[in-house]
Design a protein around this motif. Structure first.
Motif, PDB file in Angstrom:
ATOM      1  N   ILE A   1      -7.791   4.299  -0.732  1.00 25.58           N
ATOM      2  CA  ILE A   1      -7.706   3.347  -1.264  1.00 25.58           C
ATOM      3  C   ILE A   1      -6.793   2.004  -1.839  1.00 25.58           C
ATOM      4  CG2 ILE A   1      -8.473   2.194  -3.909  1.00 25.58           C
ATOM      5  CD1 ILE A   1      -9.821   4.730  -4.230  1.00 25.58           C
TER       6      ILE A   1
ATOM      7  N   PRO B   1      -6.281   0.072   2.422  1.00 29.33           N
ATOM      8  CA  PRO B   1      -7.122  -1.521   3.354  1.00 29.33           C
ATOM      9  C   PRO B   1      -6.815  -2.184   1.867  1.00 29.33           C
ATOM     10  CG  PRO B   1      -7.902   0.772   3.165  1.00 29.33           C
ATOM     11  CD  PRO B   1      -7.404   1.715   2.561  1.00 29.33           C
ATOM     12  N   GLY B   2      -6.765  -1.965   1.009  1.00 28.49           N
ATOM     13  CA  GLY B   2      -7.088  -2.960  -0.533  1.00 28.49           C
ATOM     14  C   GLY B   2      -6.544  -3.353  -0.250  1.00 28.49           C
ATOM     15  N   SER B   3      -4.848  -3.229  -0.447  1.00 30.48           N
ATOM     16  CA  SER B   3      -4.258  -4.239  -0.143  1.00 30.48           C
ATOM     17  C   SER B   3      -3.025  -5.146   1.096  1.00 30.48           C
ATOM     18  CB  SER B   3      -2.532  -3.402  -0.606  1.00 30.48           C
ATOM     19  OG  SER B   3      -2.711  -2.231   0.546  1.00 30.48           O
TER      20      SER B   3
ATOM     21  N   LEU C   1      -6.429  -7.368   0.744  1.00 31.39           N
ATOM     22  CA  LEU C   1      -5.938  -8.763  -0.211  1.00 31.39           C
ATOM     23  C   LEU C   1      -4.585  -9.406   0.578  1.00 31.39           C
ATOM     24  CD1 LEU C   1      -5.924  -9.438  -3.385  1.00 31.39           C
ATOM     25  CD2 LEU C   1      -3.858  -8.405  -3.405  1.00 31.39           C
TER      26      LEU C   1
ATOM     27  N   GLY D   1       1.502  -1.044  -0.407  1.00 29.83           N
ATOM     28  CA  GLY D   1      -0.443   0.237  -0.226  1.00 29.83           C
ATOM     29  C   GLY D   1       0.812   1.469   0.353  1.00 29.83           C
TER      30      GLY D   1
END
Length: 117
Positions: free
Chosen positions: A89, A92-94, A97, A76
């Motif tokens: 974005i 939290p996304g990374s 994942l 991230g």
């Protein structure tokens, strides 16, 4: 003040309801099996001879989860600084994942560990 109290009471009621349904249903199933003449030994979970110890599985999955979270934070940061992806974005996304990937790897390693022992 009313909002957090309402949420806490609702959460408690939901957990209580789920537990009540689980235990009452399990009790009814067991009584029905006993009435039909089934042995009581089916209710006791026996230890498998080749099962991996619980602590090994727990430590393996926890370690992989934490490594996945750490890798997600690093990815991230790289996405934010190098590729100008919005931090709200990228982080939290990374993180999610990579944490999910770590748990998936832990699942397969646990399955492999159960087969070996």
């Amino acid at each position: 003040m009313v909002g957090p109290t309402f949420i806490f009471i609702s959460l408690f009621l939901v957990v209580f309801g789920i537990c009540y349904l689980f235990f009452s249903t399990r009790n009814k199933e067991r009584l029905a099996l006993i009435e039909k003449g089934a042995e009581a030994s089916i209710f006791v979970r026996g230890k498998r001879e080749k099962a991996a110890p619980f602590w090994k599985i727990l430590i393996l999955n926890l370690a992989l989860l934490l490594m996945g979270i750490g890798a997600g934070i690093m990815i991230g940061g790289v996405l934010d600084s190098s590729f100008n992806v919005d931090e709200d974005i990228a982080m939290p996304g990374s993180i999610f994942l990579m944490a999910g990937t770590g748990l998936l790897i832990g699942f397969f390693l646990t399955k492999k560990l159960d087969k070996e022992e």
